[in-house]
Design a protein around this motif. Structure first.
Motif, PDB file in Angstrom:
ATOM      1  N   ASP A  41     -18.021  92.786 108.371  1.00  9.62           N
ATOM      2  CA  ASP A  41     -17.886  91.462 109.007  1.00  9.62           C
ATOM      3  C   ASP A  41     -18.927  90.461 108.498  1.00  9.62           C
ATOM      4  O   ASP A  41     -18.799  89.257 108.742  1.00  9.62           O
ATOM      5  CB  ASP A  41     -18.008  91.599 110.526  1.00  9.62           C
ATOM      6  CG  ASP A  41     -16.806  92.316 111.121  1.00  9.62           C
ATOM      7  OD1 ASP A  41     -15.693  92.148 110.579  1.00  9.62           O
ATOM      8  OD2 ASP A  41     -16.974  93.051 112.110  1.00  9.62           O
ATOM      9  N   ASP A  46     -14.658  85.554 101.199  1.00  9.80           N
ATOM     10  CA  ASP A  46     -13.407  86.260 101.504  1.00  9.80           C
ATOM     11  C   ASP A  46     -12.846  86.890 100.217  1.00  9.80           C
ATOM     12  O   ASP A  46     -13.426  86.744  99.125  1.00  9.80           O
ATOM     13  CB  ASP A  46     -12.408  85.335 102.221  1.00  9.80           C
ATOM     14  CG  ASP A  46     -11.924  84.191 101.339  1.00  9.80           C
ATOM     15  OD1 ASP A  46     -12.013  84.301 100.097  1.00  9.80           O
ATOM     16  OD2 ASP A  46     -11.469  83.174 101.896  1.00  9.80           O
ATOM     17  N   ILE A  85     -15.990  87.981 112.024  1.00  6.74           N
ATOM     18  CA  ILE A  85     -14.958  89.030 111.863  1.00  6.74           C
ATOM     19  C   ILE A  85     -14.300  88.885 110.499  1.00  6.74           C
ATOM     20  O   ILE A  85     -13.793  87.810 110.155  1.00  6.74           O
ATOM     21  CB  ILE A  85     -13.865  88.932 112.948  1.00  6.74           C
ATOM     22  CG1 ILE A  85     -14.466  89.087 114.341  1.00  6.74           C
ATOM     23  CG2 ILE A  85     -12.779  89.991 112.698  1.00  6.74           C
ATOM     24  CD1 ILE A  85     -13.436  89.065 115.460  1.00  6.74           C
ATOM     25  N   TYR A  86     -14.311  89.967 109.705  1.00 11.54           N
ATOM     26  CA  TYR A  86     -13.594  90.008 108.430  1.00 11.54           C
ATOM     27  C   TYR A  86     -12.332  90.836 108.638  1.00 11.54           C
ATOM     28  O   TYR A  86     -12.395  91.968 109.124  1.00 11.54           O
ATOM     29  CB  TYR A  86     -14.473  90.651 107.338  1.00 11.54           C
ATOM     30  CG  TYR A  86     -13.764  90.712 106.005  1.00 11.54           C
ATOM     31  CD1 TYR A  86     -13.623  89.571 105.226  1.00 11.54           C
ATOM     32  CD2 TYR A  86     -13.204  91.904 105.544  1.00 11.54           C
ATOM     33  CE1 TYR A  86     -12.940  89.612 104.010  1.00 11.54           C
ATOM     34  CE2 TYR A  86     -12.533  91.957 104.328  1.00 11.54           C
ATOM     35  CZ  TYR A  86     -12.401  90.801 103.578  1.00 11.54           C
ATOM     36  OH  TYR A  86     -11.717  90.838 102.380  1.00 11.54           O
ATOM     37  N   ASN A  87     -11.196  90.248 108.290  1.00 13.71           N
ATOM     38  CA  ASN A  87      -9.915  90.917 108.524  1.00 13.71           C
ATOM     39  C   ASN A  87      -9.445  91.623 107.242  1.00 13.71           C
ATOM     40  O   ASN A  87      -9.086  90.963 106.262  1.00 13.71           O
ATOM     41  CB  ASN A  87      -8.903  89.843 108.963  1.00 13.71           C
ATOM     42  CG  ASN A  87      -7.551  90.435 109.267  1.00 13.71           C
ATOM     43  OD1 ASN A  87      -7.274  91.591 108.941  1.00 13.71           O
ATOM     44  ND2 ASN A  87      -6.701  89.637 109.884  1.00 13.71           N
ATOM     45  N   HIS A  88      -9.436  92.967 107.284  1.00 16.60           N
ATOM     46  CA  HIS A  88      -9.063  93.724 106.085  1.00 16.60           C
ATOM     47  C   HIS A  88      -7.570  93.635 105.767  1.00 16.60           C
ATOM     48  O   HIS A  88      -7.162  93.973 104.665  1.00 16.60           O
ATOM     49  CB  HIS A  88      -9.449  95.201 106.246  1.00 16.60           C
ATOM     50  CG  HIS A  88     -10.905  95.448 106.014  1.00 16.60           C
ATOM     51  ND1 HIS A  88     -11.470  95.400 104.768  1.00 16.60           N
ATOM     52  CD2 HIS A  88     -11.915  95.738 106.875  1.00 16.60           C
ATOM     53  CE1 HIS A  88     -12.766  95.659 104.864  1.00 16.60           C
ATOM     54  NE2 HIS A  88     -13.065  95.862 106.129  1.00 16.60           N
ATOM     55  N   HIS A  89      -6.763  93.208 106.736  1.00 17.74           N
ATOM     56  CA  HIS A  89      -5.319  93.148 106.447  1.00 17.74           C
ATOM     57  C   HIS A  89      -5.000  92.041 105.446  1.00 17.74           C
ATOM     58  O   HIS A  89      -4.178  92.211 104.563  1.00 17.74           O
ATOM     59  CB  HIS A  89      -4.515  92.959 107.744  1.00 17.74           C
ATOM     60  CG  HIS A  89      -4.617  94.164 108.616  1.00 17.74           C
ATOM     61  ND1 HIS A  89      -4.034  95.362 108.287  1.00 17.74           N
ATOM     62  CD2 HIS A  89      -5.278  94.373 109.776  1.00 17.74           C
ATOM     63  CE1 HIS A  89      -4.320  96.260 109.204  1.00 17.74           C
ATOM     64  NE2 HIS A  89      -5.084  95.692 110.122  1.00 17.74           N
ATOM     65  N   ASP A  90      -5.701  90.897 105.595  1.00 15.56           N
ATOM     66  CA  ASP A  90      -5.398  89.813 104.642  1.00 15.56           C
ATOM     67  C   ASP A  90      -6.642  89.308 103.896  1.00 15.56           C
ATOM     68  O   ASP A  90      -6.562  88.352 103.121  1.00 15.56           O
ATOM     69  CB  ASP A  90      -4.687  88.647 105.359  1.00 15.56           C
ATOM     70  CG  ASP A  90      -5.553  88.038 106.454  1.00 15.56           C
ATOM     71  OD1 ASP A  90      -6.737  88.418 106.543  1.00 15.56           O
ATOM     72  OD2 ASP A  90      -5.050  87.189 107.198  1.00 15.56           O
ATOM     73  N   THR A  92      -9.358  87.744 104.979  1.00 17.66           N
ATOM     74  CA  THR A  92      -9.918  86.443 105.413  1.00 17.66           C
ATOM     75  C   THR A  92     -10.815  86.642 106.643  1.00 17.66           C
ATOM     76  O   THR A  92     -10.839  87.722 107.231  1.00 17.66           O
ATOM     77  CB  THR A  92      -8.794  85.454 105.807  1.00 17.66           C
ATOM     78  OG1 THR A  92      -8.148  85.982 106.978  1.00 17.66           O
ATOM     79  CG2 THR A  92      -7.785  85.272 104.698  1.00 17.66           C
ATOM     80  N   GLN A  94     -11.912  85.628 110.595  1.00 15.99           N
ATOM     81  CA  GLN A  94     -11.314  85.149 111.849  1.00 15.99           C
ATOM     82  C   GLN A  94     -12.412  84.528 112.699  1.00 15.99           C
ATOM     83  O   GLN A  94     -13.593  84.689 112.386  1.00 15.99           O
ATOM     84  CB  GLN A  94     -10.736  86.337 112.615  1.00 15.99           C
ATOM     85  CG  GLN A  94      -9.485  86.885 111.984  1.00 15.99           C
ATOM     86  CD  GLN A  94      -8.941  88.083 112.737  1.00 15.99           C
ATOM     87  OE1 GLN A  94      -9.561  88.586 113.664  1.00 15.99           O
ATOM     88  NE2 GLN A  94      -7.788  88.536 112.319  1.00 15.99           N
ATOM     89  N   GLU A  97     -16.597  86.867 117.391  1.00 18.06           N
ATOM     90  CA  GLU A  97     -16.435  87.435 118.738  1.00 18.06           C
ATOM     91  C   GLU A  97     -17.804  87.654 119.392  1.00 18.06           C
ATOM     92  O   GLU A  97     -18.797  87.930 118.718  1.00 18.06           O
ATOM     93  CB  GLU A  97     -15.640  88.742 118.707  1.00 18.06           C
ATOM     94  CG  GLU A  97     -16.285  89.846 117.923  1.00 18.06           C
ATOM     95  CD  GLU A  97     -15.490  91.156 117.947  1.00 18.06           C
ATOM     96  OE1 GLU A  97     -14.758  91.416 118.917  1.00 18.06           O
ATOM     97  OE2 GLU A  97     -15.632  91.926 116.977  1.00 18.06           O
ATOM     98  N   ARG A 147      -4.466  98.689 103.592  1.00 17.79           N
ATOM     99  CA  ARG A 147      -5.040  97.395 103.211  1.00 17.79           C
ATOM    100  C   ARG A 147      -4.184  96.624 102.209  1.00 17.79           C
ATOM    101  O   ARG A 147      -4.638  95.636 101.619  1.00 17.79           O
ATOM    102  CB  ARG A 147      -6.490  97.565 102.716  1.00 17.79           C
ATOM    103  CG  ARG A 147      -7.407  98.075 103.826  1.00 17.79           C
ATOM    104  CD  ARG A 147      -8.876  98.076 103.453  1.00 17.79           C
ATOM    105  NE  ARG A 147      -9.679  98.608 104.562  1.00 17.79           N
ATOM    106  CZ  ARG A 147     -10.976  98.840 104.504  1.00 17.79           C
ATOM    107  NH1 ARG A 147     -11.639  98.582 103.404  1.00 17.79           N
ATOM    108  NH2 ARG A 147     -11.623  99.316 105.547  1.00 17.79           N
TER     109      ARG A 147
END
Ligand SMILES: Nc1ncnc2c1ncn2[C@@H]1O[C@H](COP(=O)(O)OP(=O)(O)OP(=O)(O)O)[C@@H](O)[C@H]1O
Ligand SMILES: O=C(CO)[C@H](O)[C@H](O)COP(=O)(O)O
Length: 309
Positions: A41, A46, A85-90, A92, A94, A97, A147
């Motif tokens: 995170d 990105d 927050i780092y989103n591993h799905h795309d 980027t 978020q 939190e 991923r």
């Protein structure tokens, strides 16, 4: 009286098994008592920016290590943080939190021991060091299934990352109290792995001397304790083979549980169903005794640390 949170570091290269190990430790400590932070995170760029800049996520310059250090220091003193927050799905970021630390905080990631300021925050430091061939297999499987990468992408990325793994990730091994290596047995094609646990004298380990007394010396026992050197320094080494019997596993568990009665729920009477859990090649659920005992040993150190603060 309230106590500050106990902080565990779990560091290792990508797909070295950090999340898998963390899961069982949180079970032992009680999920409601544990806050898990993944340091991915704290990436500075990105996925698209990293590709454009030709920099890997393993490079300290690709991460906000200063903010990571500030956050760990806040968590250690029981204060809340606003975590990116780092989103591993795309690939980027978020919105951040709000995280209020529980009694135990597990910090898992790539560069958790990169600076002195970050290292000073941990009560227990673990480094995961599977053989590179095994880690590459794990990474290919995980990155293609979860991923969105192709196999060729992952193989190329592993090659491009190797210089940074050597320069920035693997040197962190020297900072760990416990080094965990899962490895395939020589004589089997099966999927179950042995574990080699390097125990540095930087924290007080449980008394495993009984294992010495039980070692027959005539054949290779499934549970072995020995002395060795790691990065030039003397260490104890505990090895647990995948074919260790339930009786041998229970005996090891009892060595931990006799010292810490609060672990009793996780010892013996068939072991704990939630520890050592892994997904097999076809998604089936497997239980590994070497993994379960590793999780129990690390949880032991976390509970022991609560008695020192
Ligand atoms: N002890 C183990 N035994 C068998 N397989 C394992 C073990 N640990 C990890 N794996 C396999 O390796 C894959 C990657 O593990 P995991 O997600 O725990 O790694 P990680 O270090 O958290 O990765 P990252 O830092 O890249 O997020 C898992 O999906 C699992 O298939
Ligand atoms: O080394 C890694 C740890 O998980 C990842 O590759 C890094 O965090 C970047 O993530 P992604 O490949 O999903 O963009």
């Amino acid at each position: 009286m309230t106590h500050r949170p106990i902080i565990l570091g779990i560091v290792g290269d990508s797909a070295a098994g950090k999340t898998t190990l963390t899961r069982g430790i949180a079970q032992v400590l009680g999920e409601e008592n544990v806050t898990v932070i993944c340091t991915d995170d704290y990436h500075r760029y990105d996925r698209k920016q990293r590709a454009e800049m030709d920099i890997t996520a393993l490079n300290p310059d690709c991460n906000y290590l200063d903010i990571m250090q500030q956050h760990l220091t806040l968590l250690r003193t029981g204060q809340s943080i606003l975590k990116p927050i780092y989103n591993h799905h795309d690939g980027t970021f978020q919105p951040p939190e709000y995280i209020k630390p529980n009694r135990f905080v597990i910090v898992e990631g790539l560069l958790g021991y990169a600076t002195r300021g970050i290292r000073d925050n941990y009560d227990v430091k673990v480094y995961l060091a599977p053989p590179e061939s095994l880690r590459c297999q794990w990474k290919i499987k995980r990155d293609t299934m979860k991923r969105g990468y192709s196999e060729e992408d992952v193989i190329l990325a592993l090659k491009q990352r190797e210089p940074d793994s050597e320069d920035f990730i693997r040197p962190q091994r020297k900072s760990a109290d416990v080094i965990v290596t899962f490895y395939p047995p020589d004589d089997e094609n099966g999927t179950s792995l042995n574990v080699r646990l390097v125990l540095r004298p930087t924290i007080p380990h449980p008394d495993f001397s009984e294992i010495f007394n039980q070692q027959s010396g005539h054949h290779i026992d499934a549970v072995r304790l020995g002395l060795d050197r790691d990065m030039g320094k003397p260490v104890d080494v505990l090895e647990i083979d995948s074919h260790a019997t339930l009786e041998q596993v229970n005996a090891l568990e009892m060595m931990l549980c006799n010292e810490l009665p609060s672990l009793k729920n996780f010892c013996s009477s068939g072991g704990n169903q939630n520890l050592g859990i892994l997904a097999g090649t076809t998604g089936e659920i497997l239980q590994s005794y070497p993994l379960a005992l590793t999780q129990l040993l690390i949880a032991y150190h976390m509970i022991k640390a609560t008695k020192l603060v």
